[in-house]
Design a protein around this motif. Structure first.
Motif, PDB file in Angstrom:
ATOM      1  N   CYS A  11     -52.293  35.009 -27.905  1.00 27.57           N
ATOM      2  CA  CYS A  11     -53.454  34.451 -27.818  1.00 27.57           C
ATOM      3  C   CYS A  11     -54.816  34.500 -27.424  1.00 27.57           C
ATOM      4  O   CYS A  11     -55.135  36.273 -26.802  1.00 27.57           O
ATOM      5  CB  CYS A  11     -53.396  32.902 -26.984  1.00 27.57           C
ATOM      6  SG  CYS A  11     -54.264  31.751 -26.119  1.00 27.57           S
ATOM      7  N   ARG A  12     -55.958  34.447 -28.261  1.00 23.75           N
ATOM      8  CA  ARG A  12     -57.322  34.992 -28.015  1.00 23.75           C
ATOM      9  C   ARG A  12     -57.874  34.622 -26.700  1.00 23.75           C
ATOM     10  O   ARG A  12     -58.673  34.966 -25.660  1.00 23.75           O
ATOM     11  CB  ARG A  12     -58.848  34.951 -28.846  1.00 23.75           C
ATOM     12  CG  ARG A  12     -58.421  35.684 -30.191  1.00 23.75           C
ATOM     13  CD  ARG A  12     -58.827  35.051 -31.873  1.00 23.75           C
ATOM     14  NE  ARG A  12     -60.395  35.907 -30.793  1.00 23.75           N
ATOM     15  CZ  ARG A  12     -62.391  35.535 -31.014  1.00 23.75           C
ATOM     16  NH1 ARG A  12     -61.452  35.130 -32.330  1.00 23.75           N
ATOM     17  NH2 ARG A  12     -62.742  36.148 -31.323  1.00 23.75           N
ATOM     18  N   HIS A  13     -57.786  33.855 -25.878  1.00 23.76           N
ATOM     19  CA  HIS A  13     -57.916  33.355 -24.721  1.00 23.76           C
ATOM     20  C   HIS A  13     -56.682  33.677 -23.635  1.00 23.76           C
ATOM     21  O   HIS A  13     -57.640  34.073 -22.674  1.00 23.76           O
ATOM     22  CB  HIS A  13     -58.533  31.435 -24.724  1.00 23.76           C
ATOM     23  CG  HIS A  13     -58.905  31.325 -23.542  1.00 23.76           C
ATOM     24  ND1 HIS A  13     -59.909  31.428 -22.769  1.00 23.76           N
ATOM     25  CD2 HIS A  13     -57.832  30.324 -22.246  1.00 23.76           C
ATOM     26  CE1 HIS A  13     -59.990  30.813 -21.412  1.00 23.76           C
ATOM     27  NE2 HIS A  13     -59.397  30.268 -21.008  1.00 23.76           N
ATOM     28  N   CYS A  14     -55.834  33.287 -23.299  1.00 24.25           N
ATOM     29  CA  CYS A  14     -54.955  33.330 -22.556  1.00 24.25           C
ATOM     30  C   CYS A  14     -53.864  34.804 -22.590  1.00 24.25           C
ATOM     31  O   CYS A  14     -53.872  35.380 -21.310  1.00 24.25           O
ATOM     32  CB  CYS A  14     -53.650  32.522 -22.223  1.00 24.25           C
ATOM     33  SG  CYS A  14     -53.103  32.000 -23.043  1.00 24.25           S
ATOM     34  N   TYR A  30     -55.332  30.582 -31.840  1.00 23.13           N
ATOM     35  CA  TYR A  30     -54.727  30.540 -29.940  1.00 23.13           C
ATOM     36  C   TYR A  30     -53.184  29.420 -30.267  1.00 23.13           C
ATOM     37  O   TYR A  30     -52.653  29.063 -30.571  1.00 23.13           O
ATOM     38  CB  TYR A  30     -56.034  29.501 -29.889  1.00 23.13           C
ATOM     39  CG  TYR A  30     -57.201  29.817 -29.661  1.00 23.13           C
ATOM     40  CD1 TYR A  30     -57.954  30.941 -28.380  1.00 23.13           C
ATOM     41  CD2 TYR A  30     -57.914  29.928 -30.224  1.00 23.13           C
ATOM     42  CE1 TYR A  30     -59.143  31.570 -28.472  1.00 23.13           C
ATOM     43  CE2 TYR A  30     -59.503  30.161 -30.916  1.00 23.13           C
ATOM     44  CZ  TYR A  30     -59.722  30.892 -29.523  1.00 23.13           C
ATOM     45  OH  TYR A  30     -61.475  31.477 -30.059  1.00 23.13           O
ATOM     46  N   CYS A  35     -56.126  25.437 -24.925  1.00 21.97           N
ATOM     47  CA  CYS A  35     -56.874  27.421 -25.084  1.00 21.97           C
ATOM     48  C   CYS A  35     -58.157  27.426 -26.186  1.00 21.97           C
ATOM     49  O   CYS A  35     -59.307  27.794 -25.831  1.00 21.97           O
ATOM     50  CB  CYS A  35     -55.950  28.691 -24.752  1.00 21.97           C
ATOM     51  SG  CYS A  35     -55.149  28.524 -23.860  1.00 21.97           S
ATOM     52  N   ARG A  36     -57.807  26.501 -27.151  1.00 27.50           N
ATOM     53  CA  ARG A  36     -59.147  27.138 -28.149  1.00 27.50           C
ATOM     54  C   ARG A  36     -60.316  26.285 -27.669  1.00 27.50           C
ATOM     55  O   ARG A  36     -61.887  27.271 -26.872  1.00 27.50           O
ATOM     56  CB  ARG A  36     -59.177  25.941 -29.302  1.00 27.50           C
ATOM     57  CG  ARG A  36     -60.343  26.492 -30.291  1.00 27.50           C
ATOM     58  CD  ARG A  36     -60.127  25.907 -31.881  1.00 27.50           C
ATOM     59  NE  ARG A  36     -59.553  24.270 -32.113  1.00 27.50           N
ATOM     60  CZ  ARG A  36     -58.394  23.665 -32.385  1.00 27.50           C
ATOM     61  NH1 ARG A  36     -57.455  24.478 -32.380  1.00 27.50           N
ATOM     62  NH2 ARG A  36     -58.573  21.939 -31.585  1.00 27.50           N
ATOM     63  N   ARG A  38     -61.728  25.690 -24.288  1.00 33.63           N
ATOM     64  CA  ARG A  38     -61.885  26.834 -23.022  1.00 33.63           C
ATOM     65  C   ARG A  38     -62.253  28.098 -23.830  1.00 33.63           C
ATOM     66  O   ARG A  38     -62.956  27.974 -23.219  1.00 33.63           O
ATOM     67  CB  ARG A  38     -60.685  27.414 -22.337  1.00 33.63           C
ATOM     68  CG  ARG A  38     -60.081  26.120 -21.487  1.00 33.63           C
ATOM     69  CD  ARG A  38     -58.780  25.786 -20.395  1.00 33.63           C
ATOM     70  NE  ARG A  38     -57.506  26.116 -20.866  1.00 33.63           N
ATOM     71  CZ  ARG A  38     -57.051  25.379 -20.932  1.00 33.63           C
ATOM     72  NH1 ARG A  38     -56.725  24.517 -20.862  1.00 33.63           N
ATOM     73  NH2 ARG A  38     -55.506  26.263 -21.932  1.00 33.63           N
ATOM     74  N   ALA A  39     -62.116  28.152 -24.135  1.00 35.41           N
ATOM     75  CA  ALA A  39     -62.227  29.602 -25.070  1.00 35.41           C
ATOM     76  C   ALA A  39     -64.289  29.306 -25.213  1.00 35.41           C
ATOM     77  O   ALA A  39     -64.565  29.666 -25.089  1.00 35.41           O
ATOM     78  CB  ALA A  39     -62.133  29.675 -25.833  1.00 35.41           C
ATOM     79  N   GLU A  42     -66.284  29.254 -22.756  1.00 31.44           N
ATOM     80  CA  GLU A  42     -66.503  30.071 -22.290  1.00 31.44           C
ATOM     81  C   GLU A  42     -67.942  30.622 -23.078  1.00 31.44           C
ATOM     82  O   GLU A  42     -68.264  31.869 -22.464  1.00 31.44           O
ATOM     83  CB  GLU A  42     -65.611  30.731 -22.338  1.00 31.44           C
ATOM     84  CG  GLU A  42     -65.420  31.908 -20.877  1.00 31.44           C
ATOM     85  CD  GLU A  42     -64.127  33.085 -21.043  1.00 31.44           C
ATOM     86  OE1 GLU A  42     -63.992  34.494 -21.368  1.00 31.44           O
ATOM     87  OE2 GLU A  42     -63.142  31.885 -20.338  1.00 31.44           O
ATOM     88  N   ARG A  43     -67.552  31.237 -24.328  1.00 29.03           N
ATOM     89  CA  ARG A  43     -68.239  31.519 -24.977  1.00 29.03           C
ATOM     90  C   ARG A  43     -69.661  30.961 -25.395  1.00 29.03           C
ATOM     91  O   ARG A  43     -70.896  31.266 -24.723  1.00 29.03           O
ATOM     92  CB  ARG A  43     -68.150  31.235 -26.818  1.00 29.03           C
ATOM     93  CG  ARG A  43     -66.799  32.599 -27.267  1.00 29.03           C
ATOM     94  CD  ARG A  43     -66.865  32.552 -28.256  1.00 29.03           C
ATOM     95  NE  ARG A  43     -67.056  31.438 -29.206  1.00 29.03           N
ATOM     96  CZ  ARG A  43     -65.553  30.879 -28.998  1.00 29.03           C
ATOM     97  NH1 ARG A  43     -64.546  31.562 -28.791  1.00 29.03           N
ATOM     98  NH2 ARG A  43     -65.499  29.446 -29.851  1.00 29.03           N
TER      99      ARG A  43
END
Length: 373
Positions: A11-14, A30, A35-36, A38-39, A42-43
């Protein structure tokens, strides 16, 4: 042949290992939709932190919306052609649309999910994602920046913009009410011959605070305005409406005729002070000849309540905004009607059918400029 076994990814986030679903299309990056989201947030936050603007995008555009609305109102008071009014209305409509995009963008950066945005906008989550996706918003705001850059270089007819040399209003929004109050106080201060240090010493205020009041950077309390007016030989009553407008206060809707007329006259004199007390001839010229010198003298002297057209001409000639004065003018004429035809007491008997006709509205019965007090 491709492997038919399970596919895994990180996963690119967690950064946790997860099993991909194996569905056709873009490779899953993700572990789950949360998670998607949240990412993405964040961006957006990182992008916002890298910009130079200290204010939210929507707030800057909201200020522009207010300015465009004032420009439309000014065009109405100038009785400009329908083409001008519709052009200004179109500019306002487009800016409101840009504001909506920016407001959603700001909310997303604060952590709002698409479901919350959709609920607030009364649309589906799919519609919200499609209408206000990050790339879409960025593209629209870039287009807005291009439009504003082009508008600064051209006049409404498409010709290169030229600065006005006649000193007349260009139709742009006028100075804000807080600026009018500061201008009036600054004019009185200059006329008094006192230095800022002397004003500070005699009022007990700090020199920097006095300076910020006179420059419009700070809005003083009414007690401070009264103190400053007394020190520089001004009339606090003439500054009251300017102070109320600066604080966004609404005047009383119904007042006795003498009180309403006094407030209107004080407000007009306050605008006159904010314009640095121009000569009567200069006001006559600034009105395009709509106001005679004797009419201006009677207005400033409180001997005449002008009709609305004359009021607008005077207010604009001294650089004011007619919309700020309209409630005061209406209060005077309401009080005048009540004076001519009093409202009967609720406990008294209803008037008989033989009663005479009601008094005609003052603006219909008065002369060219208004009626004397």
């Amino acid at each position: 042949m491709p492997s038919s076994g399970p596919q895994y990814g990180k996963c690119r986030h967690c950064r946790q290992r997860f099993r991909r679903t194996g569905k056709p299309g873009r490779k899953q990056e993700y572990c789950d939709p949360a998670c998607r989201r949240r990412a993405q947030r964040e961006r957006s936050r990182n992008a916002a932190q890298s910009t130079d603007s200290p204010l939210p995008l929507a707030r800057n555009i909201a200020e522009s919306v207010q300015a465009l609305a004032e420009g439309l109102l000014a065009a109405e008071y100038h009785e400009q052609d329908l083409a001008v009014l519709l052009r200004r209305a179109g500019e306002l409509t487009r800016e409101v649309e840009y504001y909506t995009c920016a407001a959603v963008h700001d909310a997303r950066m604060k952590g709002a999910g698409w479901e919350a945005v959709a609920a607030d906008a009364a649309v589906s989550a799919a519609t919200a994602r499609s209408r206000w996706a990050e790339k879409t918003v960025r593209r629209r705001l870039e287009r807005r920046a291009s439009e504003r850059s082009a508008a600064r270089q051209q006049d409404p007819a498409g010709h290169p913009a030229q600065p006005r040399s006649d000193g007349q209003d260009s139709g742009q929004p006028g100075e804000r009410p807080s600026g009018k109050l500061a201008a009036a106080l600054s004019h009185l201060h200059r006329s008094s011959g006192l230095t800022i240090r002397e004003v500070a010493d005699r009022t007990g205020l700090s020199p920097s605070y006095v300076s910020r009041i006179l420059s419009g950077e700070r809005l003083p309390t009414w007690s401070v305005v009264e103190m400053l007016a007394a020190l520089v030989d001004g009339e606090a009553d003439e500054l009251l409406v300017l102070w109320e407008n600066a604080h966004g206060m609404t005047p009383l809707a119904r007042q006795p005729l003498p009180d309403a007329a006094a407030r209107l006259n004080a407000a007009l004199r306050g605008l006159y002070l904010a314009a640095a007390s121009p000569s009567l001839t200069r006001i006559h010229e600034a009105s395009g000849g709509a106001l005679s010198v004797s009419t201006v003298k009677d207005i400033l002297g409180g001997r005449l309540v002008p009709d609305w057209r004359t009021t607008v001409a005077f207010v604009r000639a001294v650089g004011g905004t007619p919309a700020d004065i309209r409630p005061l003018w209406e209060a005077v004429h309401y009080a005048f009607l009540v004076f001519l035809d009093p409202v009967p007491d609720a406990t008294s008997a209803p008037p008989s059918s033989s009663a005479g006709p009601k008094a005609e509205a003052p603006e219909n019965r008065q002369g060219q400029d208004g009626h004397p007090l």
